[in-house]
Design an enzyme around this catalytic site. Structure first.
Site, mmCIF file in Angstrom:
data_model
loop_
_atom_site.group_PDB
_atom_site.id
_atom_site.type_symbol
_atom_site.label_atom_id
_atom_site.label_comp_id
_atom_site.label_asym_id
_atom_site.label_seq_id
_atom_site.Cartn_x
_atom_site.Cartn_y
_atom_site.Cartn_z
ATOM 1 N N HIS A 47 0.838 -1.204 0.000
ATOM 2 C CA HIS A 47 0.000 0.000 0.000
ATOM 3 C C HIS A 47 0.877 1.259 0.000
ATOM 4 O O HIS A 47 0.598 2.207 -0.747
ATOM 5 C CB HIS A 47 -0.926 -0.028 1.221
ATOM 6 C CG HIS A 47 -1.925 1.066 1.247
ATOM 7 N ND1 HIS A 47 -1.863 2.098 2.141
ATOM 8 C CD2 HIS A 47 -3.038 1.282 0.496
ATOM 9 C CE1 HIS A 47 -2.885 2.912 1.946
ATOM 10 N NE2 HIS A 47 -3.612 2.439 0.950
ATOM 11 N N ASP A 89 -6.212 1.697 -2.038
ATOM 12 C CA ASP A 89 -6.929 1.408 -0.795
ATOM 13 C C ASP A 89 -7.721 0.110 -0.902
ATOM 14 O O ASP A 89 -7.742 -0.698 0.031
ATOM 15 C CB ASP A 89 -7.856 2.572 -0.430
ATOM 16 C CG ASP A 89 -7.104 3.811 0.029
ATOM 17 O OD1 ASP A 89 -5.871 3.761 0.178
ATOM 18 O OD2 ASP A 89 -7.773 4.849 0.243
#
Length: 122
Positions: A47, A89
């Site tokens: 991420h 996300d």
């Protein structure tokens, strides 16, 4: 935005991102260094790398549009930059869900002094 990321984690993984991943391993939470400690920490590493590739908008503050039904997320954003944030996300939320069984309490509030190994490239 980070607020949307928290909501997305709740919808996809059924748990609070701030509580479970706000300070976990070497990469979940603010900053990141060393080697990911387990699969959940690797979700945060990936991420962070994903956010690092976003240009032209701010992943932590800019809002995007998405829908969620039964844990499935669809990024419905026209702006390519904020759509990229949404996809980062979404991938992390799915990764958290898929790796919940590897989550280890010993990495919760893991001291950064144990994250000194050389980082791998994104």
């Amino acid at each position: 935005s980070l607020m949307q990321f928290e909501t997305m984690i709740m919808k996809v993984a059924g748990r609070s991102g701030v509580w479970w991943y706000g300070s976990y391993g070497c990469y979940c939470g603010k900053g990141g260094q060393g080697q990911p400690q387990d699969a959940s920490d690797r979700c945060c590493f990936v991420h962070d790398c994903c956010y690092g590739k976003v240009n032209g908008c701010d992943p932590k503050d800019d809002f995007y549009t998405y829908s969620s039904e039964n844990g499935d997320v669809v990024c419905e954003e026209d702006n390519p930059c904020t759509k990229e944030i949404c996809e980062c996300d979404k991938a992390a939320a799915i990764c958290f869900r898929d790796n919940m069984d590897t989550y280890q309490n010993k990495y919760w509030f893991y001291p950064t002094k144990y994250c000194k190994e050389e980082s791998e490239p994104c």
